[in-house]
Design a protein around this motif. Structure first.
Motif, short mmCIF file in Angstrom:
data_model
loop_
_atom_site.label_atom_id
_atom_site.label_comp_id
_atom_site.label_asym_id
_atom_site.label_seq_id
_atom_site.Cartn_x
_atom_site.Cartn_y
_atom_site.Cartn_z
N THR A 296 -3.43 -2.50 -5.87
CA THR A 296 -2.16 -2.46 -6.58
C THR A 296 -2.16 -3.44 -7.75
OG1 THR A 296 -0.92 -1.82 -4.61
CG2 THR A 296 0.32 -2.88 -6.36
N ALA A 297 -2.69 -4.63 -7.51
CA ALA A 297 -2.71 -5.64 -8.56
C ALA A 297 -3.55 -5.20 -9.75
CB ALA A 297 -3.25 -6.96 -8.01
N ASN A 298 -4.62 -4.46 -9.47
CA ASN A 298 -5.55 -4.05 -10.53
C ASN A 298 -5.19 -2.71 -11.16
OD1 ASN A 298 -7.25 -6.31 -10.27
ND2 ASN A 298 -8.30 -5.37 -8.53
N CYS A 299 -4.63 -1.81 -10.35
CA CYS A 299 -4.51 -0.41 -10.80
C CYS A 299 -3.11 0.17 -10.75
CB CYS A 299 -5.43 0.48 -9.94
SG CYS A 299 -7.14 -0.04 -9.85
N ASN A 300 -2.10 -0.65 -10.50
CA ASN A 300 -0.74 -0.12 -10.40
C ASN A 300 -0.54 0.65 -9.10
OD1 ASN A 300 1.90 0.51 -11.04
ND2 ASN A 300 1.39 2.13 -12.46
N PHE A 301 0.32 1.68 -9.14
CA PHE A 301 0.63 2.54 -8.00
C PHE A 301 1.15 1.73 -6.81
CE2 PHE A 301 -2.88 4.66 -10.35
CZ PHE A 301 -2.11 5.66 -10.91
N TRP A 302 2.03 0.78 -7.12
CA TRP A 302 2.62 -0.05 -6.07
C TRP A 302 3.34 0.81 -5.05
CZ3 TRP A 302 7.66 -0.65 -4.48
CH2 TRP A 302 7.92 -1.71 -3.61
N THR A 303 4.04 1.85 -5.52
CA THR A 303 4.82 2.69 -4.60
C THR A 303 3.93 3.40 -3.60
OG1 THR A 303 4.77 4.42 -6.29
CG2 THR A 303 6.75 3.09 -6.16
N VAL A 304 2.64 3.56 -3.91
CA VAL A 304 1.71 4.21 -2.98
C VAL A 304 1.03 3.18 -2.08
CG1 VAL A 304 -0.40 5.59 -2.77
CG2 VAL A 304 1.25 6.10 -4.57
N PHE A 305 0.55 2.08 -2.67
CA PHE A 305 -0.33 1.17 -1.93
C PHE A 305 0.38 -0.01 -1.28
CE2 PHE A 305 -3.61 2.73 -5.14
CZ PHE A 305 -4.18 3.62 -4.24
N SER A 306 1.65 -0.21 -1.55
CA SER A 306 2.33 -1.39 -1.02
C SER A 306 2.47 -1.35 0.50
CB SER A 306 3.73 -1.51 -1.65
OG SER A 306 4.51 -0.39 -1.31
N ASP A 307 2.62 -2.53 1.07
CA ASP A 307 2.83 -2.67 2.51
C ASP A 307 4.21 -2.13 2.85
OD1 ASP A 307 2.54 -3.30 5.15
OD2 ASP A 307 2.35 -5.47 4.84
N SER A 308 4.42 -1.84 4.12
CA SER A 308 5.70 -1.31 4.56
C SER A 308 5.95 -1.77 5.98
CB SER A 308 5.70 0.22 4.46
OG SER A 308 6.98 0.74 4.70
N LEU A 309 7.16 -1.58 6.45
CA LEU A 309 7.57 -2.08 7.75
C LEU A 309 6.66 -1.56 8.87
CD1 LEU A 309 9.65 -3.55 9.55
CD2 LEU A 309 10.97 -1.43 9.57
N GLY A 310 6.04 -2.49 9.61
CA GLY A 310 5.24 -2.13 10.78
C GLY A 310 3.95 -1.39 10.47
N LEU A 311 3.53 -1.40 9.22
CA LEU A 311 2.37 -0.58 8.83
C LEU A 311 1.08 -1.06 9.46
CD1 LEU A 311 2.26 1.92 7.06
CD2 LEU A 311 1.59 0.48 5.13
N SER A 312 0.99 -2.35 9.75
CA SER A 312 -0.24 -2.89 10.34
C SER A 312 -0.31 -2.70 11.85
CB SER A 312 -0.37 -4.38 10.01
OG SER A 312 0.70 -5.11 10.60
N VAL A 313 0.78 -2.20 12.45
CA VAL A 313 0.81 -2.03 13.91
C VAL A 313 0.29 -0.63 14.24
CG1 VAL A 313 2.23 -2.12 15.99
CG2 VAL A 313 2.80 -3.57 14.01
N ILE A 314 -1.02 -0.51 14.33
CA ILE A 314 -1.68 0.76 14.62
C ILE A 314 -2.68 0.54 15.74
CG2 ILE A 314 -3.12 2.62 13.69
CD1 ILE A 314 -0.54 2.62 12.29
#
Length: 928
Positions: free
Chosen positions: A276-294
């Motif tokens: 995201t920092a390098n290529c934009n597309f924050w709306t696609v690559f950003s973290d979200s609620l509970g996303l790491s709980v897999i």
């Protein structure tokens, strides 16, 4: 040479793939490539076949999957066959091969069948019966492989076996479906983690409270864990797909191929953060609620999916297929997670052509972008007209208050030509947008941030969100803000849909000579809040066109029926009631006579339909247009002609002399109580006759215009202690059957059914009716008379005559085609074709032919002509207009009352209006 005991399925698979590669490379074959990198490295329960045959070198065209086993696994093992079939379904292939070294079998799914059947078995290697013999007999199984490849290649060449482009496989959603098999495990992991993490627990509660209306309801999903789990899995799918596509064009994203099952979800999110920092597309690559709980299994499947994408040579895929792949990654989440009413692409294209009058230069925004279909259509229209892709992207804005929707919209908007263009996708509430709002975006070329002031737009185009009544409380603050700017007597009622407020709140964003093209529920033409909205719209806009479908309902996954509105800025100060009505204030009421998929079949179909709407020009068999002056519409409304009727010829109503129905009857809704199983007991209930009253409950049971109550109703106004003292055990036991257990929370039925000055179990048989109108009539449009007058359910509007009104004559007149047209025009169509009426609407607006003042001779003539209809079974109104007795009756009414209108003209209007409503039963065949 000794036999290696380490010769496993994986080792054999690697040797087999290497051998087949040599066969393929030696000649010109339909089978161009073979791979097994994904299946062979996966653990048990893997997602993809052990071996995949491809129809191209880039591995973008899947032909067939093979499952490999050692000889100690039976080739007929049911689990093996079912697993292979599931994988073939996921890839949308019509065949697969099972091979346990000894025996190789081909399974094929016949056309239009869901089952795979054994189609062919190659000669068995009878002497290879165990693992030890596999490596020792490598010449034998290599020879069999040669035979199989030649045979299969011939079948692919001649078309008996068919492959599938990777984009189509992904679009069908089977692969995503296998990943989503882990929803319950992810949900349990979220709930478990929430118990240990107060911040996660609190955020989940707030997330579900705010967004639950955007997701399909799930019984028992109290905290939204399942909805969040499903959303997060789709979020990961979107990230993975987009990163691989981006990696084919930007070397900074190639690190995606390094992710594997040993990479943790948190490590993957760090990679996406750097992307995201390098290529934009924050709306696609950003973290979200509970996303790491897999949990592990779900994560392994996601990583296996990523590794499959790594084997596909993304850089070799043409732009159309890449766009399909990006679209496919969001289609499932739109339909299966959010329950969103995604705009069909054909409709989005029509909206784009209507909104963009200066295709290249107009700035346009979709502030409720949802799946991003409309924003994508805008960009494609600009680029297709020769616009520079970067310029096109800079003039199209798309936003949604839900981060998941923002991700979906970004994936929909982006295309290979826009990978390095800053997309104007954002996450914000539509009610918070102002011309001076500051928006932060990223430049994908260098990762830098830039801020833009939103400003004013030449066009606004959006599919306004439909929010069910239960979800409207979440918008209380926004609604209050909008209402604060409106005069108190003009404010919308609390029953108004949220979508009604959005055109009002967006007015400051629309520039001079701007245009707004929106989709809104058709209820706006036939409700009290719709009346208020109509008035307010004329203060802020000019209503150029109202478009409906006369062949289908546009949203195949929803029962919502919608209109397309084309609004134009009212330049200068808002209009007031004193503002002069201008000659150009005509409204085009337009009906699309063809379904969207028919429009899309023609190369210029969208352009032609859009042009017809723009110019208000009819196209026989495709578009009907009725242009009506605003003043005429308003005058007709005072005569009882609903605005919903304006799609058809209403001119003949001007000469009629009618009276409000409320001048002739008391108009109320039938008994509304709830809990049908309690108040409408089935046979054998054992309740004493004192508490049973006949009731007219359902319009389905009304077969004739002369009706009788047809069902038992439980009506008890006696206290429990008095029932017990009277020995009325039947009624007492019946009530106690519905009392809640002592430990039930919330009070159960007694709490839900509580009414002032009534027992919770009480229903009073005092809603007496002489005439009844179904609240939601279907193809049968009628008014029934009860003889004698009786007790009716809430499914009816009940009419009780006032003094000196002959109800028999009124009954006849209400069943005339003229009255039925007025009744049809008062309501609006629902998703399954029913007419949505209300007692308030009937009481406030229904106008009828006046039975008062008729001579006895005139009354008798009408009753005599009506008698055959009264005793004949009710037919669908469109069919009924073809019957002799109906035609004779309507002719009699016209002649006796000396009405200056022809029966045929009334019939054409009535039948057309009903046909438009019933068209909602037809689901469109257009994809997303």
């Amino acid at each position: 040479m000794g036999v290696s005991v380490s010769y496993t399925e994986r080792a054999w698979g690697i040797d087999l793939i290497a051998h087949i590669k040599a066969i393929i490379g030696a000649g010109h074959m339909s089978i161009k490539e073979i791979g097994g990198e994904v299946g062979l490295i996966g653990a048990s329960g893997r997602l993809f076949p052990d071996v995949i045959l491809y129809g191209d070198r880039a591995r973008t065209n899947f032909l067939q999957g093979w499952e490999l086993k050692m000889p100690d696994t039976s080739i007929d093992n049911r689990k093996l066959v079912a697993n292979a079939a599931q994988k073939a379904d996921a890839l949308q292939l019509n065949s697969f091969v099972l091979w346990n070294v000894t025996t190789a079998s081909l399974y094929v799914r016949p056309h239009a069948s869901r089952r795979y059947v054994l189609n062919h078995s190659w000669p068995a290697l009878e002497h290879v019966t165990d693992r030890d013999g596999v490596q020792r007999n490598h010449h034998a199984w290599r020879g069999l492989a040669d035979t199989m490849i030649v045979d299969l290649n011939d079948r692919f060449t001649h078309g008996s076996l068919k492959g599938r482009p990777f984009a189509e496989s992904l679009k069908a959603g089977g692969v995503q479906g296998l990943i989503l098999d882990n929803v319950e495990e992810v949900a349990e992991a979220l709930k478990s983690e929430a118990l240990r993490d107060a911040a996660l627990r609190a955020n989940m509660a707030l997330w579900w409270d705010r967004y639950r209306r955007e997701y399909k309801g799930q019984q028992g999903d109290q905290h939204g864990a399942r909805a969040l789990a499903r959303a997060n899995l789709y979020n990961w799918i979107g990230k993975i797909v987009f990163a691989h596509v981006l990696g084919g064009r930007d070397h900074r994203a190639t690190g995606i191929v390094q992710l594997n099952k040993d990479t943790s979800p948190k490590e993957a999110l760090k990679f996406f953060e750097s992307l995201t920092a390098n290529c934009n597309f924050w709306t696609v690559f950003s973290d979200s609620l509970g996303l790491s709980v897999i949990p592990n299994q779900a994560w392994s499947r996601l990583m296996e999916f990523s590794q499959l994408l790594a084997t596909v040579h993304i850089g070799s895929i043409d732009q159309d297929q890449l766009s399909d792949i990006l679209t496919a990654s969001v289609a499932g989440v739109v339909q299966k997670v959010r329950g969103q009413y995604a705009t069909p692409s054909t409709l989005a294209n029509i909206m784009s052509q209507l909104a963009l009058r200066n295709v290249l230069d107009d700035r346009v925004i979709d502030p409720c972008c949802g799946s991003g279909t409309i924003a994508r259509a805008m960009i494609e229209l600009k680029i297709g007209a020769g616009g520079n892709p970067h310029d096109a992207a800079s003039r199209v804005y798309a936003g949604d208050f839900d981060p998941q929707a923002a991700q979906i919209a970004t994936l929909a908007m982006v295309s290979p030509s826009l990978m390095d263009a800053p997309l104007r996708a954002y996450c914000d509430d539509v009610f918070a947008l102002k011309p001076d709002s500051k928006m932060t975006f990223h430049n994908p070329s260098n990762g830098s941030q830039f801020i833009e002031t939103l400003g004013k737009f030449d066009a606004i185009a959006s599919n306004l969100p439909f929010v069910a009544q239960v979800g409207r409380k979440h918008y209380t603050a926004q609604i209050d803000t909008v209402n604060a700017a409106i005069a108190p007597e003009q404010r919308l009622s609390r029953r108004a849909d949220v979508s009604a407020y959005i055109p009002l709140t967006l007015r400051p964003l629309l520039g001079k000579n701007g245009r707004m093209v929106v989709i809104i529920t058709n209820a706006w033409l036939s409700t009290d809040w719709g009346d208020a909205l109509y008035t307010l719209m004329w203060q802020y806009y000019r209503i150029k066109a109202v478009v409906t479908s006369g062949s289908e309902r546009w949203f195949q996954n929803s029962k919502v029926v919608a209109h397309l509105l084309v609004l134009e800025s009212a330049n200068g100060a808002p209009q007031t009631e004193e503002t002069e009505v201008l000659d150009e204030d005509n409204i085009d009421f337009i009906v699309l006579e063809q379904p969207l998929y028919n429009i899309a079949k023609s190369a210029d179909g969208v352009s032609v339909i859009s042009a017809a709407i723009e110019l208000g020009s009819a196209l026989p068999g495709r578009v009907s247009v009725r242009s009506v002056g605003r003043e005429e519409v308003d005058k007709a409304r005072t005569r009882g002609v609903g605005r919903n009727a304006q799609f058809v010829d209403c001119g003949w109503t001007e000469s009629l002399s009618l009276v409000p129905l409320r001048n002739l009857c008391e108009i109320r809704r039938g008994m509304r109580r709830g809990c049908d199983r309690m108040f409408y007991p089935r046979d054998g209930h054992g309740i004493e006759p004192d508490y049973i009253h006949p009731v007219l409950k359902s319009p389905r049971n009304v077969l004739y215009r002369l009706a009788v109550p047809h069902q038992d109703a439980f009506c008890c106004s006696v206290a429990l202690e008095d029932l017990e003292q009277a020995g009325h055990k039947g009624a007492l036991e019946w009530i106690r059957n519905f009392e809640p257990p002592a430990n039930q929370r919330g009070g159960g039925l007694p709490s839900r059914l509580a009414r002032p000055n009534m027992f919770w179990y009480e229903m009073r048989p005092d809603t007496i009716a002489e005439l009844v109108i179904p609240i939601n009539p279907g193809a049968r449009l009628f008014v029934a008379r009860l003889h004698p007058a009786g007790f009716v359910d809430q499914r009816f509007v009940r009419l009780t005559g006032l003094t000196n009104v002959d109800m028999k004559v009124l009954h006849a007149l209400l069943n005339s085609a003229i009255s039925l047209f007025y009744l049809e025009g008062l309501g609006h169509g629902r998703g399954l074709g029913a007419l949505d009426l209300s007692s308030d609407r009937v009481g406030g607006s229904m106008h009828v032919l006046d039975p008062r003042g008729l001579s006895r001779e005139q009354a008798n003539a009408i009753l005599s002509a009506f008698k055959p209809l009264e005793i004949r079974e009710i037919c669908p109104i469109i069919d009924e207009c073809d019957t002799g007795e109906r035609q004779h009756f309507d002719e009699t009414v016209i002649e006796v009352l000396d009405l200056h209108v022809s029966r045929d003209r009334v019939y054409r209007s009535l039948n057309r209006l009903v046909a438009i409503r019933l068209a909602a039963r037809n689901r469109n065949m257009q994809g997303l």
